[in-house]
Design an enzyme around this catalytic site. Structure first.
Site, PDB file in Angstrom:
ATOM      1  CB  SER A  27      56.879  40.952  52.936  1.00 25.99           C
ATOM      2  OG  SER A  27      57.281  39.944  52.055  1.00 25.99           O
ATOM      3  CG  ASP A  41      36.963  42.853  61.387  1.00 23.30           C
ATOM      4  OD1 ASP A  41      36.387  42.908  60.291  1.00 23.30           O
ATOM      5  OD2 ASP A  41      38.134  43.233  61.570  1.00 23.30           O
ATOM      6  CG  HIS A  61      61.080  43.313  51.103  1.00 21.20           C
ATOM      7  ND1 HIS A  61      61.377  42.559  52.211  1.00 21.20           N
ATOM      8  CD2 HIS A  61      59.861  42.885  50.681  1.00 21.20           C
ATOM      9  CE1 HIS A  61      60.398  41.713  52.442  1.00 21.20           C
ATOM     10  NE2 HIS A  61      59.463  41.892  51.531  1.00 21.20           N
ATOM     11  CG  ASP A  70      64.159  42.787  54.075  1.00 23.39           C
ATOM     12  OD1 ASP A  70      63.720  43.943  53.950  1.00 23.39           O
ATOM     13  OD2 ASP A  70      63.570  41.779  53.633  1.00 23.39           O
ATOM     14  CD  GLU A 122      41.077  44.590  58.724  1.00 19.60           C
ATOM     15  OE1 GLU A 122      40.127  44.311  59.463  1.00 19.60           O
ATOM     16  OE2 GLU A 122      40.969  45.253  57.673  1.00 19.60           O
TER      17      GLU A 122
END
Length: 380
Positions: free
Chosen positions: A327, A198, A170, A232, A190
Site C-alpha cells: 500500500s 545488503d 490510508h 487515496d 533498503e
C-alpha cells in the site's frame, strides 16, 4: 530491516528458453515450468530467512515466462540450507531528539526532470522478480511507532524530492493509526529487511537512510472506510533531507499528458506478501498490464465500490498484483528517454492476485496540482 507485492517474475540476467527442457544450476536436466508448479523452488522462496545463496539459485533457475508468470528449471536446491525463522516485523523504536533541517526553496518542488527517475541499468526490469541492490532507488518503507514503542513497517512510498515521500492516504490517517501506530519514519535505500548491510553475492550497498517524518498530509477528500478509497493519496514530509546516492534517488512524477492504453506494461515494487501469504524480505518487482477501465468499473461496482476517473486499474491475472504491505507504493512506467515515472499509488484490490480482479490505484496525473500545492504550503 523491516517489511512489505506479491511476487512474480524472477530476475534479470536470464536467458530465454523456448524448449520445455532445461538444465538446472546443479547441472541436471529438468522441465521448464511455471514457478507455481515447482514445489521445491516455490518453497525455497517462502523460507525465512531468505539467504543470499537461495536468491542467487532462484535467479539462475529462471528459464523464461508465460506472459508475466515466471518459468523455472525445476529441481531441488543444494542440500545444505539453514532452518527457517520468522522475519522480525518490528524493532525497538530509536528515533529520538528529532533534528529538523531548515526550509529550502528546492523542497517545494518535485525533483528536476534531469535528475529524477534515473535507474543505472534500465534494461534489467523487464521480467524481473528480485530487484537488484540499486534498482528502483526511490522506493521507501514507512515506519510506524506502536504503543509498545516499537517500530513496524507497514506501507511503501516513493521519494519525489529530498524532503517528500508520495504514498497513500490510508497509510497516514485512519485505521492504520489505531491498528498499528503513528507514522514515524521513512527508510530509503533498503533492499533486504533481514540485514543491516545488503549484499548480493560480493556486491554490497550503502547503509539505508532512516529519516523521521515530521508531518503527513492526506488528501482532504479521502474518507477512511469508504469502499472505493477515493482520493487515496498523501505526502509525508521528512524532518531532514535525504542524501542522494547510488542507492537513493527520486522518481519523476507523471505529467498531465498521461495516456495509458489497455494492455500497456506498468510495474510495481515493494516488500509485500507473496502468494503463500508471507512477507518478502527482499524488494520485489512485478510487471503487469493496464486493465480495461470500463470492465474494472463493473467488477468493483458489484462490491459496492464506485470507482472514479481518478483511479487506474492494472493486473487481473492470477498471482500478478500488488498485495498487502505494498500500500502506498508506486505504479511505474518507463519513459521513452529511459527515465522512470510514477503514474499511480497502490490503493486497494479484491484479494491478492485473484484471477480476473485487477488492483486499483490512485492516478498521480489527477492529483498533480494538489501534490505541488501541498509541497509549497507545507514547506514553510
Amino acid at each position: 530491516m523491516k517489511c512489505h507485492i506479491v511476487v512474480f517474475g524472477l530476475s534479470f540476467l536470464w536467458n530465454h528458453v523456448f524448449s520445455e527442457t532445461c538444465t538446472t544450476p546443479l547441472g541436471e536436466r529438468s522441465d521448464c515450468i511455471s514457478l507455481y508448479k515447482c514445489n521445491d523452488l516455490l518453497a525455497a522462496f517462502e523460507e525465512r530467512p531468505l539467504k543470499n545463496e537461495v536468491i542467487s539459485f532462484l535467479r539462475q533457475s529462471q528459464c523464461g515466462f508465460e506472459g508475466y508468470v515466471p518459468r523455472v528449471c525445476c529441481g531441488p536446491l543444494p542440500t545444505e540450507r539453514s532452518t527457517s525463522r520468522p522475519i522480525p516485523l518490528t524493532t525497538r523504536a530509536t528515533l529520538t531528539n528529532m533534528k529538523v533541517d531548515p526550509v529550502s526553496p528546492e523542497d517545494s518542488l518535485p525533483a528536476p526532470q534531469d535528475i529524477c527517475g534515473i535507474d543505472t541499468n534500465g534494461d534489467r526490469i523487464y521480467g524481473g522478480q528480485f530487484t537488484d541492490l540499486d534498482e528502483f532507488p526511490w522506493m521507501a518503507l514507512l515506519g510506524y511507532k506502536t504503543k509498545e514503542n516499537k517500530m513496524t513497517y507497514q506501507c511503501g512510498g516513493v521519494l519525489i524530492n529530498k524532503r517528500y515521500v508520495l504514498t497513500a492516504a490510508h497509510c497516514v490517517v485512519g485505521e492504520i493509526e489505531q491498528a498499528v501506530g503513528k507514522l514515524s519514519s521513512a527508510r530509503l535505500g533498503e533492499y533486504d529487511i533481514q540485514t543491516d548491510i545488503d549484499c548480493i553475492d560480493r556486491d554490497c550497498a550503502d547503509p539505508y537512510q532512516e529519516i523521521p517524518v515530521i508531518s503527513a498530509h492526506a488528501h482532504p477528500g479521502f474518507v477512511d472506510g469508504k469502499k472505493n478509497r477515493e482520493d487515496d493519496i498523501a505526502l509525508a514530509r521528512l524532518a531532514q533531507r535525504v542524501k542522494y546516492t547510488y542507492y537513493v534517488q527520486p522518481i519523476c512524477l507523471v505529467d498531465n499528458s498521461l495516456r495509458l492504453d489497455v494492455g500497456s506494461d506498468v510495474f510495481v515494487a515493494g516488500w509485500g506478501k507473496t502468494l503463500a501469504g508471507t512477507r518478502s524480505p527482499v524488494k520485489l518487482k512485478l510487471g503487469m498490464p493496464i486493465f480495461n477501465k470500463a470492465e474494472c468499473l463493473n467488477k468493483y461496482k458489484k462490491l459496492g465500490a464506485i470507482l472514479t476517473d481518478k483511479q487506474i486499474c492494472a493486473g487481473g491475472a492470477f498471482a500478478e498484483d500488488a498485495c498487502r504491505g505494498d500500500s502506498g507504493g508506486p505504479l511505474m512506467r518507463k519513459r521513452p528517454n529511459g527515465a522512470w515515472e510514477t503514474v499511480a499509488v497502490v490503493s486497494f484490490g479484491y484479494g491478492c492476485g485473484r484471477e480476473g480482479w485487477p488492483g486499483v490505484y490512485s492516478s498521480v496525473a489527477s492529483y498533480l496540482d494538489w501534490i505541488k500545492e501541498t509541497m509549497r504550503s507545507t514547506n514553510v
